[in-house]
Design a protein around this motif. Structure first.
Motif, PDB file in Angstrom:
ATOM      1  N   UNK A  51       0.937  -1.229   0.014  1.00  0.00           N
ATOM      2  CA  UNK A  51      -0.045  -0.046  -0.176  1.00  0.00           C
ATOM      3  C   UNK A  51       0.878   1.117  -0.008  1.00  0.00           C
ATOM      4  N   UNK A  52       1.797   1.298   0.577  1.00  0.00           N
ATOM      5  CA  UNK A  52       2.799   2.227   0.864  1.00  0.00           C
ATOM      6  C   UNK A  52       3.496   2.772  -0.528  1.00  0.00           C
ATOM      7  N   UNK A  53       3.792   1.923  -1.300  1.00  0.00           N
ATOM      8  CA  UNK A  53       4.347   2.107  -2.473  1.00  0.00           C
ATOM      9  C   UNK A  53       3.382   2.079  -3.751  1.00  0.00           C
ATOM     10  N   UNK A  54       2.400   1.523  -3.718  1.00  0.00           N
ATOM     11  CA  UNK A  54       1.250   1.906  -4.692  1.00  0.00           C
ATOM     12  C   UNK A  54       0.425   3.140  -4.317  1.00  0.00           C
ATOM     13  N   UNK A  55       0.252   3.624  -3.245  1.00  0.00           N
ATOM     14  CA  UNK A  55      -0.874   4.800  -2.959  1.00  0.00           C
ATOM     15  C   UNK A  55      -0.092   6.021  -3.772  1.00  0.00           C
ATOM     16  N   UNK A  56       0.999   6.309  -3.816  1.00  0.00           N
ATOM     17  CA  UNK A  56       1.455   7.634  -4.484  1.00  0.00           C
ATOM     18  C   UNK A  56       1.052   7.574  -5.905  1.00  0.00           C
ATOM     19  N   UNK A  57       1.261   6.374  -6.473  1.00  0.00           N
ATOM     20  CA  UNK A  57       0.837   6.404  -7.917  1.00  0.00           C
ATOM     21  C   UNK A  57      -0.770   6.421  -8.249  1.00  0.00           C
ATOM     22  N   UNK A  58      -1.336   5.800  -7.156  1.00  0.00           N
ATOM     23  CA  UNK A  58      -2.868   6.167  -7.045  1.00  0.00           C
ATOM     24  C   UNK A  58      -3.257   7.753  -7.079  1.00  0.00           C
TER      25      UNK A  58
END
Length: 163
Positions: free
Chosen positions: A69-76
């Motif tokens: 979640x920590x890695x994918x959240x900024x992309x989202x």
């Protein structure tokens, strides 16, 4: 099963959207707000189908759910900002100010997401896949309200300065 020391709360009730959010959404479902909600849904569904697929794939490979979640959240967040700024809300104001407010709204949403994983997975043992799926909807409701009324809100022009 009630939480220890508190018979009024259950782990499932922690996932429920507060009543005030539901009543606020009902009031919004008229005219322009309905169009915005539909457009927000289009942007959000596209963003979250891809995001949840990435989440399932990397956790299936053995990655820690909170790290994924920590890695994918900024992309989202980037997809959401670009899609909602123009398409959903037709915002014509400054990008820097809206960007700062957007980051603050997403920091709150991210905290909600991690809090749900911590409480429901780490403390109560619910499957992380289901908790993250529920978090998508809880965070989406929070963010719609934050984007509409805070991030991309139409602000009145400042009054002219008296000489």
């Amino acid at each position: 099963e009630p939480l220890p020391g508190n018979t009024a709360l259950t782990p499932v009730s922690l996932l429920a959207i507060p009543r005030f959010m539901i009543s606020s959404l009902r009031r919004l479902l008229a005219g322009r707000s309905l169009r915005q909600l539909i457009r927000y849904g289009v942007v959000g569904v596209a963003q979250n189908v891809v995001g949840y697929g990435i989440y399932l794939f990397f956790t299936w490979l053995g990655a820690d759910p909170k790290l994924v979640v920590g890695v994918s959240y900024p992309l989202a967040m980037l997809v959401s900002f670009l899609g909602n700024k123009k398409y959903t809300f037709g915002y014509k104001g400054g990008t820097a100010g809206a960007g700062g407010r957007f980051l603050l709204a997403h920091a709150c949403s991210y905290s909600i997401n991690l809090g749900m994983l911590y409480v429901c997975v780490d403390k109560f043992g619910y499957p992380h896949q289901l908790v993250q799926l529920a978090a998508i909807f809880v965070c989406a409701a929070f963010l719609f309200l934050a984007l509409k009324f805070y991030v991309f809100a139409v602000r009145p022009a400042p009054a002219p300065q008296q000489p």
